[in-house]
Design an enzyme around this catalytic site. Sequence first.
Site, PDB file in Angstrom:
ATOM      1  N   PRO A 139      59.357   9.148   3.413  1.00 37.29           N
ATOM      2  CA  PRO A 139      58.280   9.016   4.394  1.00 37.29           C
ATOM      3  C   PRO A 139      57.738  10.396   4.794  1.00 37.29           C
ATOM      4  CG  PRO A 139      60.165   7.651   4.990  1.00 37.29           C
ATOM      5  CD  PRO A 139      60.607   8.546   3.878  1.00 37.29           C
ATOM      6  N   GLU A 140      56.426  10.567   4.662  1.00 40.43           N
ATOM      7  CA  GLU A 140      55.773  11.800   5.094  1.00 40.43           C
ATOM      8  C   GLU A 140      55.055  11.501   6.407  1.00 40.43           C
ATOM      9  OE1 GLU A 140      53.677  13.579   1.739  1.00 40.43           O
ATOM     10  OE2 GLU A 140      55.096  12.667   0.346  1.00 40.43           O
TER      11      GLU A 140
ATOM     12  N   LYS B  96      57.399  15.161  10.542  1.00 41.76           N
ATOM     13  CA  LYS B  96      58.035  13.951  10.003  1.00 41.76           C
ATOM     14  C   LYS B  96      59.112  13.396  10.937  1.00 41.76           C
ATOM     15  CE  LYS B  96      57.562  15.870   5.334  1.00 41.76           C
ATOM     16  NZ  LYS B  96      58.300  16.197   4.090  1.00 41.76           N
TER      17      LYS B  96
ATOM     18  N   HIS C  64      72.580  -2.338   4.363  1.00 40.61           N
ATOM     19  CA  HIS C  64      72.272  -0.932   4.623  1.00 40.61           C
ATOM     20  C   HIS C  64      71.885  -0.663   6.077  1.00 40.61           C
ATOM     21  CE1 HIS C  64      72.669  -0.162   0.375  1.00 40.61           C
ATOM     22  NE2 HIS C  64      71.798  -1.114   0.109  1.00 40.61           N
TER      23      HIS C  64
ATOM     24  N   ARG D 211      70.004   5.373   1.364  1.00 38.68           N
ATOM     25  CA  ARG D 211      70.591   6.647   0.935  1.00 38.68           C
ATOM     26  C   ARG D 211      71.498   7.289   1.989  1.00 38.68           C
ATOM     27  NH1 ARG D 211      67.127   8.700  -3.119  1.00 38.68           N
ATOM     28  NH2 ARG D 211      68.643  10.392  -3.428  1.00 38.68           N
TER      29      ARG D 211
ATOM     30  N   ARG E  31      60.657  19.694  -7.880  1.00 37.03           N
ATOM     31  CA  ARG E  31      59.881  18.509  -7.497  1.00 37.03           C
ATOM     32  C   ARG E  31      58.908  18.136  -8.599  1.00 37.03           C
ATOM     33  NH1 ARG E  31      60.318  18.130  -1.876  1.00 37.03           N
ATOM     34  NH2 ARG E  31      59.690  15.957  -2.213  1.00 37.03           N
TER      35      ARG E  31
END
Length: 274
Positions: A2-3, A58, A91, A110, A262
Amino acid sequence: MPELPEVETVCRGLEKLIIGKKISSIEIRYPKMIKTDLEEFQRELPSQIIESMGRRGKYLLFYLTDKVLISHLRMEGKYFYYPDQGPERKHAHVFFHFEDGGTLVYEDVRKFGTMELLVPDLLDAYFISKKLGPEPSEQDFDLQVFQAALAKSKKPIKSHLLDQTLVAGLGNIYVDEVLWRAQVHPARPSQTLTAEEATAIHDQTIAVLGQAVEKGGSTIRTYTNAFGEDGSMQDFHQVYDKTGQECVRCGTIIEKIQLGGRGTHFCPNCQRRD
């Protein structure tokens, strides 16, 4: 990951769902996510009311009665609100139980996300310690300051934009989109950019992130907003994840390289390195 647009979209969704709710208890199933002292975190949150929501770069901000909860979603973090008993999900790691019977659940496949609890007076110092740049808005993102910072750095412009010191909120997706629109090669050293190129990057950063907020963010793999809905900005991407397709501006095939670890998408004709 997420940005800024995705975090802003989550923030706006949570504003509609949890403002005014009083936390009755907190349940933590993965303590490593909590960067504040765990006992303090569990002791201070019950009885706090969620007064408002906010965002810085963020970072997602929960403004409570006399504390601020800082949440970073990292790669896969998501919040879901259940008005009554929430389902058991693999999760789900942090549960905010409210006095009215509802529950806010933080999920993270994650497990990279983090949470911290601060007093409001320390918030500015917290972000200064993170060397977080200005918000990408006309009033905050000063062009001359941006140009001066570029002139002092040999970093590739993409890596420089990603480190959050020049401007807050850009990640891998939107940096590629900004540089394509500005017609600047992502590997160009920052200090080699002309005034015109720096201005284009500045202006396109504001434009791209603004458009992405309007579209509810980009759903590439798993991102959804607080209502479980996908964003639509991915339908407006011109270069990210377009490897092998024709550039819509010139027809040249979009390429992908590794830059600073990246995956990086660009048009070799529109975005020349020399």
